[in-house]
Design a protein around this motif. Structure first.
Motif, PDB file in Angstrom:
ATOM      1  N   UNK A 263       0.830  -1.175   0.015  1.00 54.42           N
ATOM      2  CA  UNK A 263       0.139  -0.060   0.063  1.00 54.42           C
ATOM      3  C   UNK A 263       1.030   1.069   0.024  1.00 54.42           C
ATOM      4  N   UNK A 264       0.443   2.300  -0.685  1.00 47.79           N
ATOM      5  CA  UNK A 264       1.288   3.696  -0.962  1.00 47.79           C
ATOM      6  C   UNK A 264       0.275   4.750  -1.348  1.00 47.79           C
ATOM      7  N   UNK A 265       0.650   5.911  -0.881  1.00 50.77           N
ATOM      8  CA  UNK A 265      -0.259   6.877  -1.120  1.00 50.77           C
ATOM      9  C   UNK A 265       0.538   7.751  -2.314  1.00 50.77           C
ATOM     10  N   UNK A 266      -0.266   8.038  -3.559  1.00 55.57           N
ATOM     11  CA  UNK A 266       0.548   8.650  -4.620  1.00 55.57           C
ATOM     12  C   UNK A 266      -0.634   9.786  -5.106  1.00 55.57           C
ATOM     13  N   UNK A 267      -0.200  10.885  -5.588  1.00 53.35           N
ATOM     14  CA  UNK A 267      -1.308  11.916  -6.112  1.00 53.35           C
ATOM     15  C   UNK A 267      -2.310  11.981  -5.107  1.00 53.35           C
TER      16      UNK A 267
END
Length: 288
Positions: A263-267
């Motif tokens: 899981x990651x956060x982008x834009x």
């Protein structure tokens, strides 16, 4: 002119020296073979970076040993720590410690349950997390970045004493893919200001009887957290809210089995990446 007895004595002495050298060589070869055999038996099953020291790496071995490596000097491991059993360490998690003066905790998982290691007190044995050995065979572990929420996945233990009647396999069954069985996800919470883990909830789950599944905890410290895992029965990635394990979203996988999930956060979007053998799928988490 040398007599025959002197020549014979000299020859016997040389023969004895050659035999001693052969014995020494064989002994060295045997020791080398033993070392190679030990290395083969203790293959690495898992690895993780240290959360606080970016040049440190942990490796979990097949024989239950936890190895600590320093990437600044790679001649040999910094430490070799004995585990609570000889079962393979299939997951290692190094989580954050707000108070840097406290010992750095490392959490590992093997089939017997969860073990908590104190990396700063290397002479101590790890401790088995209470209640983590009572749920069955531990096959997966997920942890939030700060280590407050931890979910372990279990499948039932096999009773070897129970007599099994052989059956004819069906045309659709595959010994490689295994069967779906009912296991469980168990939530552990870390007490504030300590490394004590306590069972907080659980939920039934569809798990494989042979695969080691992958899972992840989704969401930041200031957001609602979700548990993401691959459902073996539906071939979907399911998001369940914590601590209730209520289903929030489902994502269909194109290929089985699920090899890894991140899981990651982008834009400004939460992205869940799912890896199968040759396919990488990216899903967007619904906000709120």
């Amino acid at each position: 002119m040398c007599d025959s007895s002197s020549l014979y004595a000299g020859w016997k002495k040389k023969e004895c020296e050659w035999k001693n050298k052969e014995v020494e060589s064989e002994s060295k070869i045997q020791k080398l073979q033993q070392k190679v055999s030990q290395l083969k038996e203790a293959a690495a099953w898992s690895c993780s970076w240290d959360f606080h020291r970016s040049h440190y790496i942990y490796a979990g071995l097949q024989n239950g040993t936890l190895m600590v490596f320093d990437m600044c000097q790679t001649v040999k491991p910094v430490e070799s720590l004995n585990g609570l059993s000889s079962n393979p360490i299939h997951t290692i998690l190094s989580f954050s410690q707000k108070n840097t003066n406290r010992p750095r905790p490392v959490l590992t998982a093997s089939s017997i349950g969860l073990s908590l290691w104190n990396d700063d007190c290397r002479e101590e044995r790890p401790t088995l997390v209470p209640e983590s050995a009572d749920e069955g065979v531990c096959i997966s572990l997920a942890c939030s970045p700060n280590g407050d929420d931890i979910v372990a996945t279990y499948r039932p233990k096999i009773d070897m004493s129970t007599e099994v009647t052989p059956t004819q396999p069906s045309a659709n069954s595959s010994p490689i893919s295994g069967q779906v069985t009912q296991g469980s996800h168990v939530l552990f919470k870390r007490a504030a200001g300590s490394n004590f883990l306590q069972k907080s909830g659980s939920m039934y789950a569809n798990v494989s009887d042979i695969h080691l599944p992958r899972s992840a905890i989704v969401g930041s410290e200031n957001q609602n957290r979700f548990f993401a895992f691959g459902d073996e029965a539906t071939n979907e990635v399911t998001l369940q809210g914590l601590p209730s394990f209520s289903t929030s979203q489902r994502f269909k996988l194109k290929k089985h089995p699920l090899r890894d999930i991140k899981y990651t956060v982008a834009m400004n979007r939460g992205l869940i990446t799912c890896l199968s053998d040759d396919i990488l799928q990216v899903f967007s988490r619904r906000q709120g």
